[in-house]
Structure formats: structure tokens, C-alpha cells
Design an enzyme around this catalytic site. Structure first.
Site, PDB file in Angstrom:
ATOM      1  NE  ARG A 101      -3.816   0.672   1.988  1.00 40.20           N
ATOM      2  CZ  ARG A 101      -5.022   0.757   2.553  1.00 40.20           C
ATOM      3  NH1 ARG A 101      -5.205   1.485   3.626  1.00 40.20           N
ATOM      4  NH2 ARG A 101      -6.045   0.112   2.036  1.00 40.20           N
ATOM      5  CG  HIS A 128      -8.443   0.101  -2.639  1.00 35.10           C
ATOM      6  ND1 HIS A 128      -7.670  -0.997  -2.336  1.00 35.10           N
ATOM      7  CD2 HIS A 128      -9.024   0.475  -1.468  1.00 35.10           C
ATOM      8  CE1 HIS A 128      -7.783  -1.267  -1.038  1.00 35.10           C
ATOM      9  NE2 HIS A 128      -8.594  -0.396  -0.489  1.00 35.10           N
ATOM     10  CD  GLN A 131     -13.044  -1.776  -0.255  1.00 30.14           C
ATOM     11  OE1 GLN A 131     -12.263  -1.696   0.677  1.00 30.14           O
ATOM     12  NE2 GLN A 131     -14.259  -2.264  -0.112  1.00 30.14           N
ATOM     13  CG  ASP A 218     -13.427   6.621  -0.756  1.00 32.29           C
ATOM     14  OD1 ASP A 218     -13.351   6.499   0.488  1.00 32.29           O
ATOM     15  OD2 ASP A 218     -12.415   6.597  -1.504  1.00 32.29           O
ATOM     16  CB  CYS A 258     -14.020   1.475   0.341  1.00 38.80           C
ATOM     17  SG  CYS A 258     -13.587   3.218   0.378  1.00 38.80           S
ATOM     18  NE  ARG A 286     -10.420  -5.085   0.926  1.00 40.31           N
ATOM     19  CZ  ARG A 286      -9.626  -4.099   1.348  1.00 40.31           C
ATOM     20  NH1 ARG A 286     -10.141  -3.044   1.909  1.00 40.31           N
ATOM     21  NH2 ARG A 286      -8.308  -4.152   1.156  1.00 40.31           N
TER      22      ARG A 286
HETATM   23  N1  NVA Z   1      -9.847   6.953  -1.205  1.00 40.82           N
HETATM   24  C1  NVA Z   1      -9.471   6.458   0.107  1.00 40.82           C
HETATM   25  C2  NVA Z   1      -9.721   4.993   0.199  1.00 40.82           C
HETATM   26  C3  NVA Z   1      -9.426   4.396   1.544  1.00 40.82           C
HETATM   27  C4  NVA Z   1      -9.664   2.912   1.581  1.00 40.82           C
HETATM   28  C5  NVA Z   1      -8.018   6.778   0.364  1.00 40.82           C
HETATM   29  O1  NVA Z   1      -7.189   6.582  -0.535  1.00 40.82           O
HETATM   30  O2  NVA Z   1      -7.701   7.242   1.457  1.00 40.82           O
HETATM   31  N1   CP Z   2     -11.117   0.055   2.721  1.00 38.57           N
HETATM   32  C1   CP Z   2      -9.851  -0.061   3.120  1.00 38.57           C
HETATM   33  O1   CP Z   2      -8.941  -0.320   2.332  1.00 38.57           O
HETATM   34  O2   CP Z   2      -9.658   0.087   4.461  1.00 38.57           O
HETATM   35  P1   CP Z   2      -8.270   0.301   5.204  1.00 38.57           P
HETATM   36  O3   CP Z   2      -7.728   1.629   4.777  1.00 38.57           O
HETATM   37  O4   CP Z   2      -8.626   0.254   6.653  1.00 38.57           O
HETATM   38  O5   CP Z   2      -7.340  -0.826   4.815  1.00 38.57           O
END
Ligand code: NVA
Ligand code: CP
Length: 300
Positions: A101, A128, A131, A218, A258, A286
Site C-alpha cells: 500500500r 484499489h 477493495q 468514499d 469502502c 475483503r
Molecule cells: N480513497 C481512500 C480509500 C481508503 C480505503 C483513500 O485513498 O484514502
Molecule cells: N477500505 C480499506 O482499504 O480500508 P483500510 O484503509 O482500513 O485498509
């Protein structure tokens, strides 16, 4: 096999992952062990926070008979400038797969390029995919399939939007997006979607939500955009799933997020709680979807 972005997977491959995810979910619920990755190790590099991704990958590896290592980029040499090329070659000699990540999609692609083990994208600024595989699994559970289903995303045209468009179109759903001007999803992805399915992008929330079977949102400010959060609150005002939006959607429309969610920003607390079952089934999935991804990636 790597999972760098959904665009790399065929509809058939996505279906195979979803079918395996359903099977693994059924087996877990019924206490049937499935140690398909016995003795395998997954390195999990995190340059951003996580609850769901971290815990579901770690538990998933355990369920599959393997183990996972949490590697914060703050503690790795990569956080002090060691090149991705070197990190990839070193980790390839210790672990059997990497989940990462991070910010730049290129970092994920480079890990895969220079390493010799499967790489799984656990979120970048661009997409992502894990997800959205869980989301597709959840939509199929609730709606029975994808044909004739309209998926509407309201909010920032971000990593989630990019993956939802690709996943939704590949599975044959109609996809509509409502976002403020200047905050649209990736231009190449939108072009691809318009060519390969039924896709619209508008700044009009009600138009996008009309007759939608699935409403998705989101956060307005993603990880890495914290400094823009206040300004975004003004720009995104109205880009929210609320009672008015639910009224124009199809009967029995489902609501997805998400997570983490910001109540009264992208979704009202009322709608969130009314659809909590769907949202937390989505979060649970997930685990099952990622286990399927792990099995598929480690197999080849
Ligand atoms: N768009 C959000 C998704 C988190 C799972 C982010 O990148 O923070
Ligand atoms: N939705 C998601 O990816 O959650 P986290 O940021 O908690 O991993």
C-alpha cells in the site's frame, strides 16, 4: 500472477476470483480448513494507514496456512531511500509474495518488474483493486448478478472510483459517476469505460443516482490529501448519499462504502446506519476476496 490493477484482469479471471472467494467464505463459515498456502509467507509493505487491508491480509494468510509480515515503510530502508529495485530483489529471496500500500502506482509496478514473486496492490493513489473485488463479491451476493444492475458512485474521482469503473464495466454493469468539475476519475479509464460499456460522468448527483441499484461513496479527502481536507469540504458539499439521493435510486438500492466513512460528509449517519449490514458485509468480504486473490497469485 500479480494484482497490480483491475485493468490487467479479464472478466473471466475476475469471475474465477469471485467464485473462489464465495467458496472460501462458505468453507470458513462451516469450519472447513483450506490450507492452500501452507508454509507460504507474505510481506506486507505499508506506506499509509490501514485497518481492513492489514488485518484481512494477515488473517487471510493465517487461514490459508501461511503467515504474513507487517512491514511499515517508516521502519524499512525503503523509507530512507533504498531503491524499489533493490527492495524487490531482496524481499524476493525471503518471502513468497508482497502486498504493498503506497502512493505512486509506479512503485507497485516497479516492485513487480524487479522482483521475482507475486505483487498485490493494497491501494495506491491510482487504484484499489482488492477493495473492488470484495465490492463485486458483495454486489453479487445482494443482487444475484451484475447484468441489468446500475452502479452509481458519488464523490471524489479517486482511486476507488477508478477501480469501480473498471470492475463494474468488466462485469457488465452500467456505471454512473457524479463528482465536482475538476475532480473526475482518470481520463484514460473514462475513455476506456465509454468504449467498453454503459458509462456516464456528470456533476449532477441526482442524474447519476437515478434508478441506481447500488450507491457507492468514499471520503472527500483521501490519504495524502489531508492538507486539502477543509477546502474539499466546501467543494464537495452536496456530493453525499442522503435520503434525497435514496429517493431517486431504484427500490431496494444497496449502499456501499469502502470505509473509513465520514458521517455527514460523503454519507449521512442515517443512510449509513440503515445500510450498515451491506457496508459491513462488504468489509468482511475483503477477507474472503483477498484470500482468493492470494491463492490465484501464489499458484502461478
Ligand atoms: N480513497 C481512500 C480509500 C481508503 C480505503 C483513500 O485513498 O484514502
Ligand atoms: N477500505 C480499506 O482499504 O480500508 P483500510 O484503509 O482500513 O485498509
Amino acid at each position: 500472477m500479480h494484482l497490480l490493477k483491475l485493468m490487467d484482469l479479464s472478466s473471466k479471471q475476475i469471475n474465477e476470483i469471485l467464485n473462489l472467494a464465495d467458496q472460501l467464505k462458505f468453507e470458513k463459515k462451516n469450519g472447513i480448513e483450506h490450507h492452500l498456502l501452507k508454509g507460504k509467507t507474505l510481506g506486507m509493505i505499508f506506506s499509509k494507514s490501514s485497518t481492513r487491508t492489514r488485518v484481512s491480509f494477515e488473517v487471510g494468510m493465517y487461514d490459508l496456512g501461511g503467515s504474513a509480515l507487517f512491514l511499515s515503510s517508516r521502519d524499512l530502508q525503503i523509507g530512507r531511500g533504498e531503491p524499489v529495485e533493490d527492495t524487490a530483489r531482496v524481499l524476493s529471496r525471503y518471502v513468497d509474495g508482497i502486498m504493498i500500500r503506497t502512493f505512486a502506482q509506479k512503485e507497485v509496478e516497479d516492485l513487480a518488474k524487479y522482483g521475482s514473486i507475486p505483487v498485490i496492490n493494497g491501494l495506491t493513489d491510482y487504484c484499489h483493486p482488492c477493495q473492488v473485488l470484495a465490492d463485486l463479491m458483495t454486489i453479487r451476493e445482494y443482487k444475484g448478478g451484475f447484468a441489468g444492475t446500475k452502479l452509481c458512485y458519488i464523490g471524489d474521482g479517486n482511486n476507488m472510483t477508478n477501480s469501480l469503473i473498471v470492475g463494474g464495466i468488466k462485469m457488465g454493469m452500467e456505471v454512473s459517476v457524479a463528482c465536482p468539475k475538476g475532480y473526475e476519475p482518470d481520463a484514460e479509464i473514462m475513455k476506456w469505460a465509454a468504449k467498453n460499456g454503459k458509462f456516464t460522468c456528470t456533476s449532477d448527483v441526482m442524474e447519476a443516482a437515478k434508478n441506481a441499484d447500488v450507491l457507492y461513496t468514499d471520503v472527500w479527502a483521501s490519504m495524502g490529501q489531508e492538507s486539502e481536507a477543509e477546502e474539499r469540504k466546501k467543494i464537495f458539499k452536496g456530493y453525499q448519499i442522503n435520503a434525497d439521493v435514496m429517493n431517486v435510486a431504484a427500490d431496494k438500492a444497496m449502499v456501499m462504502h469502502c470505509l473509513p466513512a465520514h458521517r455527514e460528509e460523503e454519507i449521512t449517519a442515517e443512510v449509513f446506519e440503515a445500510h450498515a449490514n451491506e457496508i459491513f458485509d462488504e468489509a468482511e468480504n475483503r477477507l474472503h476476496a483477498q484470500k482468493a486473490v492470494l491463492v490465484k497469485c501464489f499458484q502461478k
